[in-house]
Motif scaffolding. Sequence first.
Motif, PDB file in Angstrom:
ATOM      1  N   GLY A 114       6.086   2.610  -8.614  1.00 14.73           N
ATOM      2  CA  GLY A 114       7.411   2.767  -8.038  1.00 14.73           C
ATOM      3  C   GLY A 114       7.461   3.554  -6.742  1.00 14.73           C
ATOM      4  N   ILE A 115       6.455   4.376  -6.464  1.00 13.24           N
ATOM      5  CA  ILE A 115       6.410   5.113  -5.205  1.00 13.24           C
ATOM      6  C   ILE A 115       5.059   4.836  -4.548  1.00 13.24           C
ATOM      7  N   PRO A 116       5.004   4.913  -3.213  1.00  9.66           N
ATOM      8  CA  PRO A 116       3.723   4.681  -2.535  1.00  9.66           C
ATOM      9  C   PRO A 116       2.819   5.890  -2.700  1.00  9.66           C
ATOM     10  N   LEU A 117       1.753   5.740  -3.454  1.00  7.40           N
ATOM     11  CA  LEU A 117       0.888   6.869  -3.772  1.00  7.40           C
ATOM     12  C   LEU A 117      -0.175   7.114  -2.715  1.00  7.40           C
ATOM     13  N   GLN A 118      -0.402   6.152  -1.836  1.00  6.74           N
ATOM     14  CA  GLN A 118      -1.404   6.345  -0.787  1.00  6.74           C
ATOM     15  C   GLN A 118      -0.751   6.979   0.434  1.00  6.74           C
ATOM     16  N   ALA A 119      -1.420   7.965   0.986  1.00  7.30           N
ATOM     17  CA  ALA A 119      -0.837   8.720   2.092  1.00  7.30           C
ATOM     18  C   ALA A 119      -0.578   7.841   3.311  1.00  7.30           C
ATOM     19  N   ASP A 120      -1.443   6.835   3.548  1.00  3.13           N
ATOM     20  CA  ASP A 120      -1.273   6.009   4.736  1.00  3.13           C
ATOM     21  C   ASP A 120      -0.302   4.856   4.516  1.00  3.13           C
ATOM     22  N   GLY A 121       0.216   4.691   3.288  1.00  2.70           N
ATOM     23  CA  GLY A 121       1.201   3.655   3.014  1.00  2.70           C
ATOM     24  C   GLY A 121       0.663   2.240   3.009  1.00  2.70           C
ATOM     25  N   ARG A 122      -0.650   2.071   2.985  1.00  8.69           N
ATOM     26  CA  ARG A 122      -1.215   0.723   3.002  1.00  8.69           C
ATOM     27  C   ARG A 122      -0.982   0.015   1.677  1.00  8.69           C
ATOM     28  N   ALA A 123      -0.812  -1.301   1.770  1.00  9.51           N
ATOM     29  CA  ALA A 123      -0.730  -2.105   0.559  1.00  9.51           C
ATOM     30  C   ALA A 123      -2.116  -2.215  -0.053  1.00  9.51           C
ATOM     31  N   ALA A 124      -2.167  -2.334  -1.378  1.00 11.98           N
ATOM     32  CA  ALA A 124      -3.460  -2.404  -2.056  1.00 11.98           C
ATOM     33  C   ALA A 124      -3.328  -3.155  -3.369  1.00 11.98           C
ATOM     34  N   LEU A 125      -4.359  -3.910  -3.699  1.00 14.48           N
ATOM     35  CA  LEU A 125      -4.476  -4.561  -4.998  1.00 14.48           C
ATOM     36  C   LEU A 125      -5.750  -4.071  -5.675  1.00 14.48           C
ATOM     37  N   ILE A 126      -5.731  -4.052  -7.009  1.00 10.42           N
ATOM     38  CA  ILE A 126      -6.920  -3.712  -7.793  1.00 10.42           C
ATOM     39  C   ILE A 126      -7.358  -4.990  -8.497  1.00 10.42           C
TER      40      ILE A 126
ATOM     41  N   ARG B  85       7.569   1.236   4.690  1.00 13.07           N
ATOM     42  CA  ARG B  85       7.212   1.418   6.098  1.00 13.07           C
ATOM     43  C   ARG B  85       8.459   1.338   6.972  1.00 13.07           C
ATOM     44  N   HIS B  86       9.361   0.432   6.661  1.00 11.96           N
ATOM     45  CA  HIS B  86      10.581   0.289   7.471  1.00 11.96           C
ATOM     46  C   HIS B  86      11.514   1.487   7.255  1.00 11.96           C
ATOM     47  N   ALA B  87      11.795   1.812   5.997  1.00  8.79           N
ATOM     48  CA  ALA B  87      12.664   2.953   5.681  1.00  8.79           C
ATOM     49  C   ALA B  87      11.781   4.199   5.575  1.00  8.79           C
ATOM     50  N   ARG B  88      11.415   4.752   6.714  1.00  6.62           N
ATOM     51  CA  ARG B  88      10.441   5.835   6.734  1.00  6.62           C
ATOM     52  C   ARG B  88      10.938   7.086   6.015  1.00  6.62           C
ATOM     53  N   TRP B  89      12.241   7.239   5.885  1.00  6.84           N
ATOM     54  CA  TRP B  89      12.789   8.390   5.188  1.00  6.84           C
ATOM     55  C   TRP B  89      12.596   8.290   3.674  1.00  6.84           C
ATOM     56  N   LEU B  90      12.338   7.077   3.179  1.00  5.89           N
ATOM     57  CA  LEU B  90      12.407   6.821   1.746  1.00  5.89           C
ATOM     58  C   LEU B  90      11.296   7.528   0.975  1.00  5.89           C
ATOM     59  N   ARG B  91      10.080   7.470   1.481  1.00  6.79           N
ATOM     60  CA  ARG B  91       8.957   8.062   0.757  1.00  6.79           C
ATOM     61  C   ARG B  91       9.125   9.577   0.622  1.00  6.79           C
ATOM     62  N   LEU B  92       9.435  10.243   1.730  1.00  7.14           N
ATOM     63  CA  LEU B  92       9.624  11.691   1.697  1.00  7.14           C
ATOM     64  C   LEU B  92      10.806  12.056   0.812  1.00  7.14           C
ATOM     65  N   ASN B  93      11.879  11.291   0.897  1.00  2.00           N
ATOM     66  CA  ASN B  93      13.063  11.549   0.088  1.00  2.00           C
ATOM     67  C   ASN B  93      12.739  11.464  -1.398  1.00  2.00           C
ATOM     68  N   LEU B  94      11.975  10.448  -1.768  1.00  2.00           N
ATOM     69  CA  LEU B  94      11.647  10.219  -3.170  1.00  2.00           C
ATOM     70  C   LEU B  94      10.711  11.301  -3.708  1.00  2.00           C
TER      71      LEU B  94
END
Length: 473
Positions: free
Chosen positions: A203-215, A249-258
């Motif tokens: 639910g939240i981007p756990l990678q600091a650089d915000g990159r998309a990732a699959l396992i 990435r578009h809503a840059r405020w979102l990650r910090l807010n969350l």
Amino acid sequence: MADRDDEPGDKNSEEEFRELLRNLLSGGGGIDPTQLAGAAGLPNDPASVAALFSQLQQAMNTADDGIDWSAALRQGEQRAASAQVQVTDEERARLDQALQVASLWLDEAVEFGRLPDSPELLTRRGWVAATMPIWTQLAEPVALSIADALTRVMREQAPEEMQSMIAGASKLMRGIGGAMFAMQLGQVVGQLASEVVSGGDVGIPLQADGRAALIPQNVAEFGADLDIPSTEIELYLAVRELAHARLFRHARWLRLNLISAITAYARGIEIDTERLERLADGFDPSNTEELRRAVESGALISAKSEAQQDALDRLETLLALIEGWVDQATADATSRLPKSDAIAETIRRRRATGGPAESAFATLVGLELRPRRMREAAAMWRAVTDAVGIEQRDALWAHPDILPTSEDLDDPSRLIARLTGAESATTEADDEFDQALEALLRGETPAAPGEGGDAPGASGETGDEPDDGPSPV
């Protein structure tokens, strides 16, 4: 002089306490090393026991007030690596192609542009390494609270002759409590590495650089029991991950807010000292199972305050908005897939029964972040898309002040009315009423319909009366 006289005593007390702990850890105090490892949530094997004792010894020799989270990373990587398989060249080529197609499809479904960096394909161990900094940030407030509470309870429960010893070693106890919590965190994150399928799965981007990732390993296991072609599953999950990454990435405020909302909530968590006292009073060093269960289940965390519940409600609404938007964008982008609805339902059932986010947050920071209103959020985003289109829908993520609220989830019609301008006529009438009321409060009497600008002198009189005197009675 008195302060100087106290210092040697404090140092001696701390050294005595260190010696006591060394005796306990060496087995001289009746503590079974394998039981102690079990209390930290570690497997009952020699390597885990050795790792625990090494970490505790390191904590004993450190004067820092903080927590050494390196143990969490080591434990997480070790657990994740124990059952992982490497990404094959064939998997890499197939998933790279799926991600390229997913990006093209998503271009038609969302307003947000493509990501600047190529998505990653991670092993389970790689996911642990990439996400551990955020996990430790979220867990630290609770870890410190538990460590401080343990020290306080021990000081209150200890005999009089040991009070000065424990008081002089409070930092030491805090470090040891933090070390055990860190190792437990590593075990939890290592387990999560076998469950999550992508970078945004919690639910939240756990990678600091915000990159998309699959396992890839977990993507394959996700679809193993489904009667759906693996290519469709890979495409669907690729679209979901890219949609999630593009949104943040578009809503840059979102990650910090969350993340700020989660950590602020965690700092307000209080430890149930009565529960701790009961544990300490009946603690059996040879049986640490009760202590382990109490820490893992969150039983040591007090009930939520009213302020915390309000914060949790806001946080849950935000998570529901995120997941609902991702669900809706993914549904539009994957409409070409014959089994897209079945895959979407599988993901919803997976979340409803307690997905990775819920188990992790509930254990680590006392938060159950299952977005219960996710279906309402997805339905709201669908209604908004149908009413105003993709561009105006996605513009709502420009700033937190214009994001839909919990009330909008209850009744999307008012939000749609605002976006379509259907409220303009009502608003104009309200403005006219407000202006008339303001004039009345100033003592001005509005002219009646059909009359001129001058108000009549008195009710019932005609305009033939002279203006230079009062009317006769």
